[in-house]
Motif scaffolding. Structure first.
Motif, PDB file in Angstrom:
ATOM      1  N   ASP A  91      40.113  50.213 -73.015  1.00  0.00           N
ATOM      2  CA  ASP A  91      39.349  51.224 -73.752  1.00  0.00           C
ATOM      3  C   ASP A  91      37.999  51.472 -73.088  1.00  0.00           C
ATOM      4  OD1 ASP A  91      41.344  51.440 -75.783  1.00  0.00           O
ATOM      5  OD2 ASP A  91      40.574  49.584 -76.668  1.00  0.00           O
ATOM      6  N   LEU A  92      37.359  50.393 -72.634  1.00  0.00           N
ATOM      7  CA  LEU A  92      36.075  50.525 -71.943  1.00  0.00           C
ATOM      8  C   LEU A  92      36.245  51.274 -70.626  1.00  0.00           C
ATOM      9  CD1 LEU A  92      34.498  46.980 -72.472  1.00  0.00           C
ATOM     10  CD2 LEU A  92      33.978  49.089 -73.699  1.00  0.00           C
ATOM     11  N   GLU A  93      37.310  50.969 -69.916  1.00  0.00           N
ATOM     12  CA  GLU A  93      37.570  51.642 -68.641  1.00  0.00           C
ATOM     13  C   GLU A  93      37.831  53.130 -68.860  1.00  0.00           C
ATOM     14  OE1 GLU A  93      40.808  49.461 -67.008  1.00  0.00           O
ATOM     15  OE2 GLU A  93      39.599  47.670 -66.567  1.00  0.00           O
ATOM     16  N   SER A  94      38.571  53.440 -69.902  1.00  0.00           N
ATOM     17  CA  SER A  94      38.867  54.842 -70.218  1.00  0.00           C
ATOM     18  C   SER A  94      37.592  55.585 -70.616  1.00  0.00           C
ATOM     19  CB  SER A  94      39.891  54.906 -71.352  1.00  0.00           C
ATOM     20  OG  SER A  94      40.128  56.250 -71.731  1.00  0.00           O
ATOM     21  N   TRP A  95      36.760  54.941 -71.443  1.00  0.00           N
ATOM     22  CA  TRP A  95      35.502  55.569 -71.874  1.00  0.00           C
ATOM     23  C   TRP A  95      34.576  55.788 -70.680  1.00  0.00           C
ATOM     24  CZ3 TRP A  95      30.325  54.500 -71.635  1.00  0.00           C
ATOM     25  CH2 TRP A  95      29.483  55.256 -72.462  1.00  0.00           C
ATOM     26  N   ASN A 111      33.165  59.438 -69.455  1.00  0.00           N
ATOM     27  CA  ASN A 111      31.781  59.738 -69.837  1.00  0.00           C
ATOM     28  C   ASN A 111      30.718  59.432 -68.787  1.00  0.00           C
ATOM     29  OD1 ASN A 111      31.942  60.419 -72.936  1.00  0.00           O
ATOM     30  ND2 ASN A 111      33.286  58.653 -72.619  1.00  0.00           N
ATOM     31  N   LEU A 112      31.035  58.610 -67.799  1.00  0.00           N
ATOM     32  CA  LEU A 112      30.024  58.199 -66.834  1.00  0.00           C
ATOM     33  C   LEU A 112      30.371  58.657 -65.420  1.00  0.00           C
ATOM     34  CD1 LEU A 112      29.365  54.524 -68.040  1.00  0.00           C
ATOM     35  CD2 LEU A 112      28.161  56.612 -68.713  1.00  0.00           C
ATOM     36  N   THR A 113      29.352  58.726 -64.587  1.00  0.00           N
ATOM     37  CA  THR A 113      29.568  59.070 -63.183  1.00  0.00           C
ATOM     38  C   THR A 113      29.994  57.819 -62.414  1.00  0.00           C
ATOM     39  OG1 THR A 113      27.223  58.660 -62.705  1.00  0.00           O
ATOM     40  CG2 THR A 113      27.854  60.917 -63.251  1.00  0.00           C
ATOM     41  N   GLY A 169      23.220  52.592 -61.792  1.00  0.00           N
ATOM     42  CA  GLY A 169      23.045  53.695 -62.727  1.00  0.00           C
ATOM     43  C   GLY A 169      23.379  53.285 -64.153  1.00  0.00           C
ATOM     44  N   VAL A 170      23.912  54.232 -64.921  1.00  0.00           N
ATOM     45  CA  VAL A 170      24.323  53.954 -66.298  1.00  0.00           C
ATOM     46  C   VAL A 170      25.751  53.421 -66.277  1.00  0.00           C
ATOM     47  CG1 VAL A 170      24.713  54.924 -68.589  1.00  0.00           C
ATOM     48  CG2 VAL A 170      22.832  55.785 -67.179  1.00  0.00           C
ATOM     49  N   THR A 171      25.934  52.254 -66.844  1.00  0.00           N
ATOM     50  CA  THR A 171      27.258  51.628 -66.883  1.00  0.00           C
ATOM     51  C   THR A 171      27.716  51.488 -68.334  1.00  0.00           C
ATOM     52  OG1 THR A 171      26.418  49.368 -67.042  1.00  0.00           O
ATOM     53  CG2 THR A 171      26.628  50.309 -64.824  1.00  0.00           C
ATOM     54  N   ALA A 172      28.881  50.893 -68.505  1.00  0.00           N
ATOM     55  CA  ALA A 172      29.411  50.688 -69.857  1.00  0.00           C
ATOM     56  C   ALA A 172      28.519  49.763 -70.675  1.00  0.00           C
ATOM     57  CB  ALA A 172      30.825  50.121 -69.778  1.00  0.00           C
ATOM     58  N   CYS A 173      27.570  49.113 -70.011  1.00  0.00           N
ATOM     59  CA  CYS A 173      26.614  48.252 -70.718  1.00  0.00           C
ATOM     60  C   CYS A 173      25.804  49.043 -71.746  1.00  0.00           C
ATOM     61  CB  CYS A 173      25.684  47.583 -69.709  1.00  0.00           C
ATOM     62  SG  CYS A 173      24.499  46.436 -70.426  1.00  0.00           S
TER      63      CYS A 173
END
Length: 267
Positions: free
Chosen positions: A244-248, A252-254, A208-212
């Protein structure tokens, strides 16, 4: 707000009380599809074009094969196929006897492709003008004038196509704020941006949509060579950590279904 004619996007823009500017490439292809999409002659012609690419690929006439047809947005990319058909009709006396039989359909459906042949000329003119100079009263007027000049064939389908395009351009003209307004009417840049993202993301749909997705701002071009952007990308990146990426991602993502599947199957 610019988008194609997707129903969900149109509804979202409408409910947000924003002005919806329809992408010219997608919108101008709709009347072509409406007039020819269900036409038996056109459908048989496109089927023959697809078939000859398979049959003749490794034969003597393989160098004359038609261009690849797109399965998505194919009515936005008809010009090359129509041009190929016209060229094949012109040189039809040249190929061998086998070649004549293989490509005979270009003459069989010559009336349909001949009728269509004038449309790509106008479409390419309108796209080039609006994409480079924007949607304005001036550019719309130039498109309408050129349409009457290029599309001279007087038949029902061409006339219906012209009417649809005229209505679209006039509706967009009425949205302009004033005489000097110039609006972007092409979503090509957005599609190109997401195309780059799709190329870099995982091919596994379960991810799906990832931090990428956060790479999108880096792919945008801000400023130009003479006047580079004042955004300090390097400084911004140096101030972001994995936590920070993990928190975001969490906010914000499923859930990543690929990770969820792997954990579940691992027992």
């Amino acid at each position: 707000m610019i988008s194609d004619n997707d129903t969900k996007l149109k509804k979202a823009i409408r409910e947000s009380n924003c002005v919806h500017i329809r992408d010219i490439g997608h919108t101008i292809a709709l009347p072509v599809e409406k007039q020819y999409g269900k036409d038996k002659q056109f459908k048989t012609y496109t089927k023959a074009v697809a078939g000859v690419k398979v049959r003749e690929a490794m034969r003597e006439t393989g160098y004359l094969l038609p261009p690849r047809q797109r399965t998505v947005a194919r009515f936005m990319n008809l010009s090359q196929t129509i041009r190929w058909s016209k060229n094949m009709q012109r040189i039809f006396a040249s190929p061998s006897a086998n070649g004549k039989q293989a490509f005979d359909f270009v003459n069989t459906y010559g009336k349909t492709t001949g009728e269509l042949s004038c449309i790509p000329g106008f479409v390419n003119y309108a796209l080039k003008l609006i994409r480079s100079e924007g949607m304005s009263r001036k550019s719309i007027g130039m498109c309408l004038k050129e349409m009457d000049k290029i599309l001279k064939k007087n038949n029902k389908r061409i006339n219906r196509f012209k009417l649809s395009v005229r209505q679209y351009l006039e509706q967009e003209r009425d949205k302009l704020a004033n005489e000097k307004s110039v609006w972007n009417a092409s979503s090509d840049m957005i599609e190109s941006l997401f195309g780059c993202h799709k190329f870099k993301r995982s091919r596994n749909p379960l991810h799906g949509v990832t931090a990428c997705v956060l790479i999108l701002p880096l792919l945008t071009r801000t400023g130009d060579r003479g006047h580079p952007s004042a955004v300090g990308f390097k400084h911004c990146l140096e101030g972001v950590f994995m936590k920070d990426l993990e928190s975001w991602t969490k906010d914000n993502l499923t859930d990543n279904l690929a990770v969820k599947r792997r954990k579940k199957l691992a027992g």
